[in-house]
Scaffold this motif. Structure first.
Motif, PDB file in Angstrom:
ATOM      1  N   CYS A  92       0.863  -1.195   0.000  1.00  0.00           N
ATOM      2  CA  CYS A  92       0.000   0.000   0.000  1.00  0.00           C
ATOM      3  C   CYS A  92       0.895   1.240   0.000  1.00  0.00           C
ATOM      4  CB  CYS A  92      -0.990  -0.026   1.151  1.00  0.00           C
ATOM      5  SG  CYS A  92      -2.224  -1.319   0.992  1.00  0.00           S
ATOM      6  N   SER A  93       0.775   2.101   0.999  1.00  0.00           N
ATOM      7  CA  SER A  93       1.616   3.301   1.027  1.00  0.00           C
ATOM      8  C   SER A  93       2.796   3.143   1.990  1.00  0.00           C
ATOM      9  CB  SER A  93       0.787   4.514   1.413  1.00  0.00           C
ATOM     10  OG  SER A  93       0.259   4.332   2.711  1.00  0.00           O
ATOM     11  N   GLY A  94       3.022   1.944   2.473  1.00  0.00           N
ATOM     12  CA  GLY A  94       4.147   1.692   3.371  1.00  0.00           C
ATOM     13  C   GLY A  94       5.343   1.175   2.608  1.00  0.00           C
ATOM     14  N   ASN A  95       6.448   1.894   2.669  1.00  0.00           N
ATOM     15  CA  ASN A  95       7.688   1.490   2.016  1.00  0.00           C
ATOM     16  C   ASN A  95       8.715   1.159   3.084  1.00  0.00           C
ATOM     17  OD1 ASN A  95       6.560   2.266  -0.495  1.00  0.00           O
ATOM     18  ND2 ASN A  95       7.160   4.382  -0.079  1.00  0.00           N
ATOM     19  N   ILE A  96       9.537   0.163   2.812  1.00  0.00           N
ATOM     20  CA  ILE A  96      10.569  -0.196   3.776  1.00  0.00           C
ATOM     21  C   ILE A  96      11.858  -0.547   3.039  1.00  0.00           C
ATOM     22  CG2 ILE A  96       9.952  -2.636   3.913  1.00  0.00           C
ATOM     23  CD1 ILE A  96      10.517  -2.174   7.029  1.00  0.00           C
ATOM     24  N   VAL A  97      12.969  -0.130   3.633  1.00  0.00           N
ATOM     25  CA  VAL A  97      14.295  -0.447   3.123  1.00  0.00           C
ATOM     26  C   VAL A  97      15.026  -1.171   4.243  1.00  0.00           C
ATOM     27  CG1 VAL A  97      16.463   0.491   2.264  1.00  0.00           C
ATOM     28  CG2 VAL A  97      14.315   1.622   1.692  1.00  0.00           C
ATOM     29  N   MET A  98      15.523  -2.369   3.952  1.00  0.00           N
ATOM     30  CA  MET A  98      16.269  -3.148   4.945  1.00  0.00           C
ATOM     31  C   MET A  98      17.662  -3.415   4.415  1.00  0.00           C
ATOM     32  SD  MET A  98      13.716  -5.999   6.338  1.00  0.00           S
ATOM     33  CE  MET A  98      12.162  -5.624   7.064  1.00  0.00           C
ATOM     34  N   ARG A  99      18.649  -3.231   5.292  1.00  0.00           N
ATOM     35  CA  ARG A  99      20.043  -3.453   4.912  1.00  0.00           C
ATOM     36  C   ARG A  99      20.695  -4.385   5.919  1.00  0.00           C
ATOM     37  NH1 ARG A  99      20.883   2.667   3.520  1.00  0.00           N
ATOM     38  NH2 ARG A  99      20.279   2.584   1.343  1.00  0.00           N
ATOM     39  N   SER A 100      21.512  -5.296   5.411  1.00  0.00           N
ATOM     40  CA  SER A 100      22.266  -6.158   6.313  1.00  0.00           C
ATOM     41  C   SER A 100      23.327  -5.297   6.999  1.00  0.00           C
ATOM     42  CB  SER A 100      22.915  -7.306   5.544  1.00  0.00           C
ATOM     43  OG  SER A 100      23.751  -6.802   4.528  1.00  0.00           O
ATOM     44  N   ALA A 101      23.737  -5.712   8.175  1.00  0.00           N
ATOM     45  CA  ALA A 101      24.671  -4.913   8.970  1.00  0.00           C
ATOM     46  C   ALA A 101      25.744  -5.815   9.571  1.00  0.00           C
ATOM     47  CB  ALA A 101      23.918  -4.188  10.077  1.00  0.00           C
ATOM     48  N   PRO A 102      26.915  -5.239   9.879  1.00  0.00           N
ATOM     49  CA  PRO A 102      27.971  -6.050  10.503  1.00  0.00           C
ATOM     50  C   PRO A 102      27.604  -6.457  11.930  1.00  0.00           C
ATOM     51  CG  PRO A 102      28.663  -3.749  10.277  1.00  0.00           C
ATOM     52  CD  PRO A 102      27.348  -3.881   9.583  1.00  0.00           C
ATOM     53  N   ALA A 103      28.269  -7.465  12.429  1.00  0.00           N
ATOM     54  CA  ALA A 103      27.997  -7.979  13.774  1.00  0.00           C
ATOM     55  C   ALA A 103      28.168  -6.878  14.814  1.00  0.00           C
ATOM     56  CB  ALA A 103      28.923  -9.143  14.081  1.00  0.00           C
ATOM     57  N   GLY A 104      27.264  -6.830  15.773  1.00  0.00           N
ATOM     58  CA  GLY A 104      27.324  -5.848  16.845  1.00  0.00           C
ATOM     59  C   GLY A 104      26.514  -4.591  16.587  1.00  0.00           C
ATOM     60  N   THR A 105      25.931  -4.467  15.412  1.00  0.00           N
ATOM     61  CA  THR A 105      25.140  -3.281  15.080  1.00  0.00           C
ATOM     62  C   THR A 105      23.828  -3.242  15.857  1.00  0.00           C
ATOM     63  OG1 THR A 105      26.052  -3.277  12.858  1.00  0.00           O
ATOM     64  CG2 THR A 105      24.053  -2.001  13.198  1.00  0.00           C
ATOM     65  N   GLY A 106      23.170  -4.376  15.962  1.00  0.00           N
ATOM     66  CA  GLY A 106      21.881  -4.445  16.627  1.00  0.00           C
ATOM     67  C   GLY A 106      20.751  -4.195  15.643  1.00  0.00           C
ATOM     68  N   ILE A 107      19.537  -4.156  16.171  1.00  0.00           N
ATOM     69  CA  ILE A 107      18.371  -3.903  15.331  1.00  0.00           C
ATOM     70  C   ILE A 107      18.092  -2.414  15.355  1.00  0.00           C
ATOM     71  CG2 ILE A 107      15.919  -4.323  15.013  1.00  0.00           C
ATOM     72  CD1 ILE A 107      16.314  -7.026  16.351  1.00  0.00           C
ATOM     73  N   ILE A 108      18.307  -1.779  14.211  1.00  0.00           N
ATOM     74  CA  ILE A 108      17.997  -0.358  14.092  1.00  0.00           C
ATOM     75  C   ILE A 108      16.741  -0.267  13.242  1.00  0.00           C
ATOM     76  CG2 ILE A 108      18.805   1.887  13.296  1.00  0.00           C
ATOM     77  CD1 ILE A 108      21.657   0.873  13.759  1.00  0.00           C
ATOM     78  N   ALA A 109      15.618  -0.250  13.909  1.00  0.00           N
ATOM     79  CA  ALA A 109      14.317  -0.193  13.244  1.00  0.00           C
ATOM     80  C   ALA A 109      13.318   0.350  14.256  1.00  0.00           C
ATOM     81  CB  ALA A 109      13.887  -1.569  12.771  1.00  0.00           C
ATOM     82  N   GLY A 110      12.225   0.856  13.768  1.00  0.00           N
ATOM     83  CA  GLY A 110      11.259   1.451  14.665  1.00  0.00           C
ATOM     84  C   GLY A 110       9.920   0.740  14.640  1.00  0.00           C
ATOM     85  N   GLY A 111       9.215   0.879  15.744  1.00  0.00           N
ATOM     86  CA  GLY A 111       7.835   0.442  15.847  1.00  0.00           C
ATOM     87  C   GLY A 111       7.593  -1.020  15.561  1.00  0.00           C
ATOM     88  N   PRO A 112       6.594  -1.288  14.733  1.00  0.00           N
ATOM     89  CA  PRO A 112       6.192  -2.671  14.497  1.00  0.00           C
ATOM     90  C   PRO A 112       7.248  -3.500  13.760  1.00  0.00           C
ATOM     91  CG  PRO A 112       4.913  -1.161  13.134  1.00  0.00           C
ATOM     92  CD  PRO A 112       5.729  -0.330  14.054  1.00  0.00           C
ATOM     93  N   VAL A 113       8.084  -2.868  12.961  1.00  0.00           N
ATOM     94  CA  VAL A 113       9.109  -3.596  12.215  1.00  0.00           C
ATOM     95  C   VAL A 113      10.140  -4.178  13.180  1.00  0.00           C
ATOM     96  CG1 VAL A 113      10.885  -3.400  10.438  1.00  0.00           C
ATOM     97  CG2 VAL A 113       8.749  -2.150  10.193  1.00  0.00           C
ATOM     98  N   ARG A 114      10.472  -3.455  14.224  1.00  0.00           N
ATOM     99  CA  ARG A 114      11.420  -3.943  15.231  1.00  0.00           C
ATOM    100  C   ARG A 114      10.906  -5.227  15.888  1.00  0.00           C
ATOM    101  NH1 ARG A 114      15.411  -2.632  18.951  1.00  0.00           N
ATOM    102  NH2 ARG A 114      15.853  -0.604  18.050  1.00  0.00           N
TER     103      ARG A 114
END
Length: 179
Positions: A92-114
């Motif tokens: 719908c009108s929700g767009n998301i961009v996900m990127r892999s990250a190196p070890a130790g970065t953690g989950i950098i995401a907000g709200g329901p996606v987290r």
């Protein structure tokens, strides 16, 4: 590549993402009902999304959990902690961009996606939500993105190559972008 996951009810964690209240006006006043969104996962690459509606919050949550456990899918993870490649998806009108990250970065995401990424078992990822803040659309966009991830084994089989060729090429590209 949507693969239904075989589930046993052991070791599954449920997260309540959103509870919405709806009011219907009738002759005697207002009648309230509730909608609940729940994500369920085993922390090892299986995740499911469920929506339940009822007149009580707990009943709505139970229905959502049941639907989420029924609709679980398997997502391929890199080293059991991050994504194989960067991905973008729209629902719908929700767009998301996900990127892999190196070890130790953690989950950098907000709200329901987290919540979705936590129950899935991803430990290192960067996700950016663009557009709507509607939890229904954001979670469905994230789930759509995750189901479009292709593992190196799948790509190697499709191209009739060895997995080493695919992975070594990816590693060379990552070194070039870091320099």
């Amino acid at each position: 590549m949507l693969v239904r996951a075989e589930t046993s009810n052991q070791e599954l964690s449920d997260k309540l993402v959103y509870v919405g209240r709806c009011a219907k006006v009738v002759k005697g006043g207002r009648r309230f009902s509730f909608a609940a969104i729940v994500v369920t996962g085993d922390g090892k690459g299986k995740v499911g999304l469920g929506l339940g509606k009822a007149t009580e919050v707990m009943d709505a949550k139970e229905k959502a959990v049941k639907v989420a456990r029924k609709n679980m899918v398997k997502i391929p993870l890199r080293d059991g902690r991050t994504l194989h490649h960067d991905i973008t998806a729209t629902f719908c009108s929700g767009n998301i961009v996900m990127r892999s990250a190196p070890a130790g970065t953690g989950i950098i995401a907000g709200g329901p996606v987290r919540a979705l990424l936590e129950v899935l078992g991803i430990k290192d990822v960067v996700a950016k939500s663009v557009g709507t803040t509607n939890p229904h659309n954001m979670i469905k966009a994230a789930l759509k993105a995750l189901t479009e991830i292709k593992s190196p084994r799948f790509i190697a089989e499709k191209r009739s190559k060895k997995i080493g060729e695919i992975v070594s090429r990816r590693d060379r590209q990552q070194k070039d972008t870091q320099e």
